[in-house]
Design an enzyme around this catalytic site. Structure first.
Site, PDB file in Angstrom:
ATOM      1  N   TRP A 181       0.868  -1.188   0.000  1.00  0.00           N
ATOM      2  CA  TRP A 181       0.000   0.000   0.000  1.00  0.00           C
ATOM      3  C   TRP A 181       0.900   1.232   0.000  1.00  0.00           C
ATOM      4  O   TRP A 181       1.861   1.294   0.760  1.00  0.00           O
ATOM      5  CB  TRP A 181      -0.909   0.029   1.242  1.00  0.00           C
ATOM      6  CG  TRP A 181      -1.615   1.352   1.340  1.00  0.00           C
ATOM      7  CD1 TRP A 181      -2.654   1.765   0.570  1.00  0.00           C
ATOM      8  CD2 TRP A 181      -1.294   2.448   2.219  1.00  0.00           C
ATOM      9  NE1 TRP A 181      -3.002   3.054   0.906  1.00  0.00           N
ATOM     10  CE2 TRP A 181      -2.196   3.503   1.905  1.00  0.00           C
ATOM     11  CE3 TRP A 181      -0.346   2.642   3.217  1.00  0.00           C
ATOM     12  CZ2 TRP A 181      -2.165   4.727   2.571  1.00  0.00           C
ATOM     13  CZ3 TRP A 181      -0.308   3.862   3.881  1.00  0.00           C
ATOM     14  CH2 TRP A 181      -1.217   4.887   3.560  1.00  0.00           C
ATOM     15  N   GLU A 222      -3.245  -2.984  -2.193  1.00  0.00           N
ATOM     16  CA  GLU A 222      -4.370  -2.339  -1.494  1.00  0.00           C
ATOM     17  C   GLU A 222      -4.674  -0.974  -2.110  1.00  0.00           C
ATOM     18  O   GLU A 222      -3.792  -0.136  -2.249  1.00  0.00           O
ATOM     19  CB  GLU A 222      -3.998  -2.173  -0.013  1.00  0.00           C
ATOM     20  CG  GLU A 222      -5.068  -1.480   0.829  1.00  0.00           C
ATOM     21  CD  GLU A 222      -4.675  -1.362   2.306  1.00  0.00           C
ATOM     22  OE1 GLU A 222      -3.485  -1.587   2.637  1.00  0.00           O
ATOM     23  OE2 GLU A 222      -5.559  -1.038   3.119  1.00  0.00           O
ATOM     24  N   LYS A 224      -6.997   2.730  -2.284  1.00  0.00           N
ATOM     25  CA  LYS A 224      -7.499   3.701  -1.302  1.00  0.00           C
ATOM     26  C   LYS A 224      -8.293   4.781  -2.013  1.00  0.00           C
ATOM     27  O   LYS A 224      -8.048   5.069  -3.188  1.00  0.00           O
ATOM     28  CB  LYS A 224      -6.316   4.309  -0.546  1.00  0.00           C
ATOM     29  CG  LYS A 224      -6.727   5.293   0.543  1.00  0.00           C
ATOM     30  CD  LYS A 224      -5.873   5.175   1.786  1.00  0.00           C
ATOM     31  CE  LYS A 224      -6.260   6.247   2.787  1.00  0.00           C
ATOM     32  NZ  LYS A 224      -5.758   5.995   4.126  1.00  0.00           N
ATOM     33  N   ASP A 255      -9.692  -2.712   1.670  1.00  0.00           N
ATOM     34  CA  ASP A 255      -9.814  -2.247   3.058  1.00  0.00           C
ATOM     35  C   ASP A 255     -11.154  -1.520   3.114  1.00  0.00           C
ATOM     36  O   ASP A 255     -11.395  -0.607   2.307  1.00  0.00           O
ATOM     37  CB  ASP A 255      -8.629  -1.300   3.345  1.00  0.00           C
ATOM     38  CG  ASP A 255      -8.649  -0.701   4.740  1.00  0.00           C
ATOM     39  OD1 ASP A 255      -9.708  -0.211   5.161  1.00  0.00           O
ATOM     40  OD2 ASP A 255      -7.583  -0.678   5.399  1.00  0.00           O
ATOM     41  N   HIS A 258     -11.602   2.228   2.757  1.00  0.00           N
ATOM     42  CA  HIS A 258     -11.011   2.873   1.587  1.00  0.00           C
ATOM     43  C   HIS A 258     -11.975   3.107   0.434  1.00  0.00           C
ATOM     44  O   HIS A 258     -11.588   3.083  -0.726  1.00  0.00           O
ATOM     45  CB  HIS A 258      -9.815   2.056   1.102  1.00  0.00           C
ATOM     46  CG  HIS A 258      -8.667   2.093   2.061  1.00  0.00           C
ATOM     47  ND1 HIS A 258      -7.416   1.644   1.756  1.00  0.00           N
ATOM     48  CD2 HIS A 258      -8.583   2.567   3.333  1.00  0.00           C
ATOM     49  CE1 HIS A 258      -6.611   1.808   2.793  1.00  0.00           C
ATOM     50  NE2 HIS A 258      -7.304   2.358   3.755  1.00  0.00           N
ATOM     51  N   HIS A 282      -8.751  -6.015   4.424  1.00  0.00           N
ATOM     52  CA  HIS A 282      -8.404  -5.341   5.673  1.00  0.00           C
ATOM     53  C   HIS A 282      -9.731  -4.951   6.288  1.00  0.00           C
ATOM     54  O   HIS A 282     -10.435  -4.098   5.747  1.00  0.00           O
ATOM     55  CB  HIS A 282      -7.580  -4.065   5.406  1.00  0.00           C
ATOM     56  CG  HIS A 282      -6.115  -4.308   5.348  1.00  0.00           C
ATOM     57  ND1 HIS A 282      -5.195  -3.300   5.200  1.00  0.00           N
ATOM     58  CD2 HIS A 282      -5.392  -5.469   5.456  1.00  0.00           C
ATOM     59  CE1 HIS A 282      -3.979  -3.814   5.203  1.00  0.00           C
ATOM     60  NE2 HIS A 282      -4.063  -5.126   5.347  1.00  0.00           N
ATOM     61  N   ASP A 290     -11.636   7.307   6.811  1.00  0.00           N
ATOM     62  CA  ASP A 290     -10.887   6.074   7.067  1.00  0.00           C
ATOM     63  C   ASP A 290     -10.278   6.149   8.465  1.00  0.00           C
ATOM     64  O   ASP A 290      -9.065   6.172   8.640  1.00  0.00           O
ATOM     65  CB  ASP A 290      -9.794   5.944   5.988  1.00  0.00           C
ATOM     66  CG  ASP A 290      -9.011   4.653   6.094  1.00  0.00           C
ATOM     67  OD1 ASP A 290      -9.557   3.668   6.637  1.00  0.00           O
ATOM     68  OD2 ASP A 290      -7.851   4.627   5.641  1.00  0.00           O
ATOM     69  N   ASP A 292     -10.285   4.131  11.000  1.00  0.00           N
ATOM     70  CA  ASP A 292      -9.726   2.923  11.608  1.00  0.00           C
ATOM     71  C   ASP A 292     -10.133   2.728  13.060  1.00  0.00           C
ATOM     72  O   ASP A 292      -9.299   2.458  13.929  1.00  0.00           O
ATOM     73  CB  ASP A 292      -8.196   2.895  11.435  1.00  0.00           C
ATOM     74  CG  ASP A 292      -7.785   2.599  10.001  1.00  0.00           C
ATOM     75  OD1 ASP A 292      -8.215   1.567   9.484  1.00  0.00           O
ATOM     76  OD2 ASP A 292      -7.055   3.413   9.399  1.00  0.00           O
ATOM     77  N   ASP A 322      -7.228  -4.308  10.347  1.00  0.00           N
ATOM     78  CA  ASP A 322      -6.396  -3.112  10.184  1.00  0.00           C
ATOM     79  C   ASP A 322      -7.112  -1.908  10.799  1.00  0.00           C
ATOM     80  O   ASP A 322      -7.910  -1.258  10.141  1.00  0.00           O
ATOM     81  CB  ASP A 322      -6.117  -2.852   8.693  1.00  0.00           C
ATOM     82  CG  ASP A 322      -5.295  -1.576   8.481  1.00  0.00           C
ATOM     83  OD1 ASP A 322      -4.664  -1.107   9.444  1.00  0.00           O
ATOM     84  OD2 ASP A 322      -5.296  -1.050   7.346  1.00  0.00           O
TER      85      ASP A 322
END
Ligand code: RNT
Ligand code: ZN
Length: 413
Positions: A181, A222, A224, A255, A258, A282, A290, A292, A322
């Site tokens: 990534w 990955e 985004k 992910d 993303h 992810h 994003d 997380d 993640d």
């Protein structure tokens, strides 16, 4: 009759075999990110976290050394049920006293302590080049930089990482997923969207020109949508990453932080499974961006799990977590998120999936809605508790977490 036995009967009434579900769940491996323990800092660079990702909060007790991180991983993993893989980033290299090796030159030996740690616990390992938070990120660009020296640095980093990933696979006997990534992007509207993407493509081509054993290392890419401070343009966009993965036969990684907020990864899994032998995820929880956040037992996590199960793809999807929350106890963050991932998978395994699929074929959509809603109040908690008991765990982990906080985390500087 125990609560489990009675719940088992209820599920049987729906045509669901709880024993089969528990067995499948216990065999499903989840790759657990190491970076929840130290707010994605690592041990190799004095640079603050960058690349459009952010850890917010300053709950005390962050791990700052390999010993502390390993101790915290031990504590967290001891409270997480199921088969585990430990997911490391290159910035977690462990050097000898006084030694420093930059990212373009790191070698398997810098991860020997992690291999020893994982093997002693029967865990496999996954790996990631760390292409952010480093002085060689130039003007927010890495593999897509117009500067050849910058690109070469990161190309060499990724090549070294492939060797390390292969070493992990050899040592553990389990294939290693190595995820690429890059944060590259622009805050404001670029004048040329093509050139950086072309350079990124060529850099990836060069990285992948290194021969490696494809049965041992699965390279994933990955995508985004945007990073903080890089809102207008992302080099490794969804279209770029998916096209590149298909062009080179590597594995796409999604992910779920993303994508645009109403775009759901759960809806994308079936499409990707039709065109890829393996796919990677992810799993995270984006709150408005994003962010997380810790994974919850929420609708989208359940829907992602349902897709994996309904597509009969538990062995084709590399499931990794993640997220990084520094505002709460980090051990608890790990355990809560990972338990919720397992809960979602168990919930998915306990749905009358064949029956629901048959109803759809007959376009009985009213019946589907009724049955799906009914399943939400089936005695899921009793099956989950049975799973925990069989794994030597219970629903209470906060006491253990608080004890560890008092005895270990609170004593850290
Ligand atoms: C960033 C990506 C990436 C990182 C980790 C640390 O937006 O999600 O996967 O979070 O590699
Ligand atoms: Zn990610």
């Amino acid at each position: 009759m125990t609560r489990y036995e009675s719940a088992k009967e209820i599920y049987k009434g729906y045509g669901v075999d709880t024993e089969e579900a528990l067995k499948k769940l216990s065999e499903t491996m989840i790759s657990i990110h190491c970076w929840q323990g130290d707010d994605v800092v690592g041990f190799d660079s004095p640079s603050a976290l960058s690349g459009g990702i952010q850890t917010t909060g300053n709950y005390p007790g962050r791990a700052t050394t390999p010993e502390e991180l390993m101790a915290d991983i031990d504590k967290a993993f001891s409270l997480i049920p199921g088969k585990k893989k430990l997911n490391l980033h290159a910035c977690y290299a462990i050097f000898e006293e006084g030694e420093f090796v930059d990212r373009d030159k790191i070698e398997p030996k810098h991860f020997a302590k992690w291999v020893e740690f994982a093997k002693a616990r029967g865990w496999a390992l996954d790996f990631n080049p760390t292409i952010f938070a480093h002085p060689m990120v130039k003007n927010d660009l890495t593999l897509s930089s117009p500067d050849k020296e910058t690109r070469d640095f990161w190309i060499n980093h990724c090549k070294q990482c492939i060797k390390i990933a292969e070493y992990f696979a050899d040592e553990t006997g389990v294939p290693c997923v190595m995820n690429i990534w890059i944060p590259d992007g622009f805050k404001d509207i670029p004048a040329d969207r093509l050139a950086p993407r072309k350079r990124f493509k060529e850099a990836l081509d060069e990285i992948l020109s290194v021969p490696y054993d494809k049965t041992k290392v699965y390279i994933t890419l990955e995508s985004k949508v945007f990073g903080i401070g890089l809102e207008s343009y992302t080099v490794g966009s969804g279209e770029f990453s998916l096209s590149y993965s298909n062009y080179k036969g590597i594995t796409p990684l999604m992910d779920n932080g993303h994508y645009h907020p109403t775009e759901m990864v759960s809806d994308k899994i079936s499409s990707l499974l039709l065109f890829n032998e393996k796919i990677a995820l992810h799993v995270t929880r984006p709150v408005r961006w994003d962010s997380d956040h810790v994974i919850l037992f929420d609708d989208e996590t359940k829907e992602i799990a349902k897709e994996i199960v309904r597509c009969d793809a538990l062995d084709r999807v590399f499931i990794a977590t993640d997220y990084f929350d520094a505002s709460i106890n980090r051990i608890s963050a790990w355990v809560t998120g990972l338990r919720n991932m397992s809960k979602a998978l168990l919930f998915a395994l306990l749905q009358p999936n064949a029956k629901l699929q048959a109803l759809q074929e007959e376009h009985k959509i009213t019946e589907i809605q009724v049955l799906q809603e009914e399943m939400k109040t089936a005695p899921f908690g009793d099956i989950w508790n049975e799973y925990l008991t069989r794994q030597g765990l219970s629903n209470n982990y906060i006491d253990e977490v608080k004890k560890y906080e008092a005895e270990v985390l609170a004593k850290r500087a």
